[in-house]
Design a protein around this motif. Structure first.
Motif, mmCIF file in Angstrom:
data_model
loop_
_atom_site.group_PDB
_atom_site.id
_atom_site.type_symbol
_atom_site.label_atom_id
_atom_site.label_comp_id
_atom_site.label_asym_id
_atom_site.label_seq_id
_atom_site.Cartn_x
_atom_site.Cartn_y
_atom_site.Cartn_z
ATOM 1 N N GLN A 100 0.519 -1.147 -0.047
ATOM 2 C CA GLN A 100 0.013 -0.004 0.135
ATOM 3 C C GLN A 100 0.887 1.015 -0.028
ATOM 4 O OE1 GLN A 100 -3.634 0.009 2.505
ATOM 5 N NE2 GLN A 100 -2.940 1.966 3.341
ATOM 6 N N VAL A 101 0.519 2.128 -0.962
ATOM 7 C CA VAL A 101 1.268 3.627 -0.951
ATOM 8 C C VAL A 101 0.398 4.669 -0.485
ATOM 9 C CG1 VAL A 101 2.670 2.876 -2.647
ATOM 10 C CG2 VAL A 101 0.737 4.026 -3.161
ATOM 11 N N GLU A 102 0.899 5.545 0.129
ATOM 12 C CA GLU A 102 0.081 6.674 0.724
ATOM 13 C C GLU A 102 0.955 8.163 0.751
ATOM 14 O OE1 GLU A 102 -1.682 3.809 4.368
ATOM 15 O OE2 GLU A 102 -0.134 5.578 4.821
ATOM 16 N N LEU A 103 0.064 9.087 0.522
ATOM 17 C CA LEU A 103 0.491 10.424 0.670
ATOM 18 C C LEU A 103 -0.172 11.448 1.442
ATOM 19 C CD1 LEU A 103 2.555 12.583 -1.055
ATOM 20 C CD2 LEU A 103 0.554 12.784 -2.452
ATOM 21 N N TYR A 104 0.389 11.848 2.354
ATOM 22 C CA TYR A 104 -0.262 12.815 3.457
ATOM 23 C C TYR A 104 0.135 14.391 3.365
ATOM 24 C CZ TYR A 104 -1.249 8.461 6.034
ATOM 25 O OH TYR A 104 -1.739 7.210 6.326
ATOM 26 N N VAL A 105 -0.426 15.221 4.008
ATOM 27 C CA VAL A 105 0.052 16.551 4.459
ATOM 28 C C VAL A 105 -0.575 16.726 5.862
ATOM 29 C CG1 VAL A 105 -2.082 17.661 3.509
ATOM 30 C CG2 VAL A 105 0.011 18.749 3.920
#
Length: 660
Positions: free
Chosen positions: A509-514
């Motif tokens: 699983q890949v994720e991108l946050y701020v």
């Protein structure tokens, strides 16, 4: 030279011995015998190779007499209505056979004079053809075995004389790549082939005022729907039906009043259909006469790995998890054939339903032999069923299903039966193959175990929306002169991407946050003498304290995370997170401890030193562990993530996620 010659002789001898062990390729041939107006046909076909431990193999037949008539008998008789040259073809199917498909033999037949036999009936197959609606129907010579071919027989018996158009729709779009390839058809009745791109569909649909819709497999299902349509309804109905298929073959027929005529359509079955083995595909035929009621006939065809009349099929072998998870019905068909000599009186089907289906949702759609539900133990010619956990026990009680080996049986369809039913998925549906199979009991004989009817979910990706709180708790090393350090977390939002609902196997699983966070630091009671100017006056000081406040926006990316769904409500994960901090604003102030002439402290006053933005970027990589509780396949879940840092900090994310 002698040695070489001896070696050559030995090689030839070995070759002959090896070849002697291999049976020669058997040919297929057609033999005829003419007696007056009657021509009798028989075939010589390769010897069937029984599957070890299996049932006795046998052939089924489709004879094309070359004049628009056909038969399914083993050794049929036929009367040609006019003199001429004809080419007879035989499409034989090997059932329960270990060998390859038999060749398709052909034979020319010459009829020297015009003959006519009053009252000479058509073949049994032709007599029993129009069971669904009496006007238009499709039939098949075999199930769809990938890599082979098959014949669709399309029959028209219009009550009126005139023209009509027939459309054969193949390759349902729900199955992906085309599995049927059109290879041409007979034109014994002067059928006019219409190129697909030249057909004007809208006027054709708009001309329909009434339609009859029927469906069959083997044998006919017995269901029929008659509808009257407005122009808009007709266009909408036929357009939606047409758009659900990838390919179409169209031809025009010139009918005679109440006279049956047949077209034999050849289809190749592509190897790509192996992906859908044990699925049930549907070919739809549409007949639209110039005047009268339009006919729609849908023919269900199992995709098989071998020709076996006893099997269990699922309408769709490749499933969408999203659709099935929303309680979409799974449609099954269990078909069977009595291949004995006597009638079968009691037929019991022990259907092992796939796990994670709801047995209570069982709904019977169609069945054959047709009979009524049993209302008492004394009833005969009826059916009943019982459900125990995930096993459906379905009983045909006191019926009479003929055996295919009986001497008086000429219609093989009369020896076959089936049930067609639906069940819904269970509430908690993991993404794993749905396997079901059936044991078939004919009276007191040993059971016949069918294939597995397996539904597999199509691989796809699941987007994830994430929102929550990024918490920070730091136990700092104050050796650098700091007397206090305090971090405060902030909101977080992100997106993720993972395989759709994996079951009992690790997945990535890949994720991108701020997210935001802020930090407060202080260095108190710094011993230092000096002077400072305040409001135009100079004051001496003995010590001062420094205070810092910084706020950051943090961008985080998870390029590597391995997750595992323990069950429908719990999943765990671990991975590596990269982060970069962008400073949004920063403040620095000092508090001086001022003193007067006597040396006494007179005031402590903060003075702003700096307000602005720090031109810095902080990079880092951080490992983490994670747990999700909730709908971990599709839907909402809450998560808790612990992030480790070597700076003695404790980072804890609390978030909500929704998988789509």
């Amino acid at each position: 030279m002698k040695n070489k010659l001896s070696l050559l002789l030995v090689c030839l001898l070995v070759h002959q011995l090896i070849c002697a062990q291999i049976p020669p390729q058997q040919e297929a041939a057609i033999y005829t015998h003419q007696s007056g107006a009657v021509t009798t046909f028989r075939a010589e076909l390769p010897v069937l190779q029984a599957i070890p431990g299996g049932r006795a193999p046998f052939y089924t037949y489709l004879w094309d007499f070359g004049d628009g008539h056909f038969s399914t008998e083993e050794a049929p008789q036929h009367v040609y209505r006019s003199d001429g040259d004809y080419e007879v073809k035989l499409y034989a199917t090997n059932n329960y056979d270990f060998g390859t498909r038999p060749p398709r033999p052909k034979k020319p037949v010459k009829v020297n004079e015009k003959v006519f036999v009053a009252g000479r009936p058509a073949s049994v197959a032709e007599q029993n053809f129009f069971t669904a609606n009496g006007v238009f129907q499709l039939s098949k010579n075999a199930d769809a075995l990938p890599g082979e071919d098959m014949v669709i027989v399309a029959g028209v018996r219009s009550p009126d004389k005139g023209k009509g158009k027939v459309l054969l729709l193949t390759n349902e779009k729900i199955y992906g790549a085309p599995g049927f390839v059109y290879r041409g058809q007979s034109q014994y009745n002067n059928e006019k082939i219409i190129p697909g791109d030249s057909l004007q569909l809208q006027p054709l649909w708009a001309s329909v005022q009434k339609v009859t819709i029927t469906q069959s497999g083997s044998p006919d299902y017995g269901n029929r729907a008659d509808r009257s349509l407005t122009t808009e309804e007709a266009i909408r109905y036929f357009s939606n039906l047409y758009k659900s298929y990838r390919t179409v073959a169209t031809y025009e027929v010139q009918t005679k009043a109440d006279t049956a005529q047949f077209s034999l359509i050849n289809l190749d079955i592509t190897p790509e259909m192996l992906k859908d083995t044990n699925a049930l595909v549907t070919i739809t035929g549409i007949y639209i006469p110039e005047n009268g009621t339009a006919m729609v006939h849908q023919l269900d065809i199992p995709i098989v790995a071998s020709h076996d009349p006893n099997k269990m099929s699922l309408k769709q072998a490749r499933l969408s998890y999203r659709l099935v998870n929303r309680k979409k019905k799974l449609k099954y068909k269990v078909q069977f054939q009595n291949d004995g000599e006597g009638d079968a009186k009691n037929i019991r089907l022990e259907v092992q339903l796939p796990p994670h289906t709801d047995p209570e949702s069982f709904e019977l759609l169609h069945l054959y032999p047709r009979c009524v539900p049993c209302r008492s133990e004394q009833d005969r010619g009826c059916w009943k069923y019982d459900m125990k956990q995930d096993t459906l026990s379905f009983l045909f009680k006191g019926v009479s299903l003929p055996g295919s080996k009986a001497e008086d049986v000429t219609d093989k369809d009369s020896t076959k039966g089936f049930i067609q039913f639906t069940v819904r998925p269970a509430r908690r549906l993991p993404n794993e193959a749905l396997k079901g199979r059936t044991q078939i009991f004919f009276d007191k004989n040993d059971p016949i175990t069918t294939n597995y009817a397996t539904g597999r979910f199509i691989k796809s990706l699941s987007p994830i929306l994430i929102g929550g709180w990024h918490g920070v708790s730091r136990s700092a090393d104050l050796a650098d002169g700091l007397t206090s350090l305090k971090d405060k977390g902030g909101w977080m939002a992100g997106i993720g991407l993972a395989p759709l609902a994996p079951y009992r196997r690790p997945y990535l699983q890949v994720e991108l946050y701020v997210n935001t966070w802020q930090q407060s630091r202080s260095m108190e009671h710094i011993e230092e003498k000096g002077e400072v100017q305040i409001d135009g006056r100079y004051y001496g000081y003995m010590s001062y304290s420094r205070f810092f406040e910084e706020r950051y926006t943090q961008l985080r990316i998870v390029p590597l995370q391995v997750r595992y769904n323990i069950n429908s409500f719990l999943s765990v994960g671990a991975g590596l997170m990269g982060k970069i901090d962008f400073n949004r604003d920063a403040k620095e102030s000092k508090i001086y401890n001022l003193f007067g002439a006597a040396g006494d402290t007179v005031m402590s006053r903060p003075i702003a030193v700096y307000e602005g933005k720090l031109n810095e970027r902080n990079f880092g990589m951080q490992p983490f562990i994670d747990v999700n509780i909730g709908r971990v396949y599709l839907g909402p879940a809450i998560g808790l993530r612990y992030i480790y840092t070597t700076r003695k900090g404790q980072f804890m994310d609390v978030y909500a996620a929704w998988r789509f």
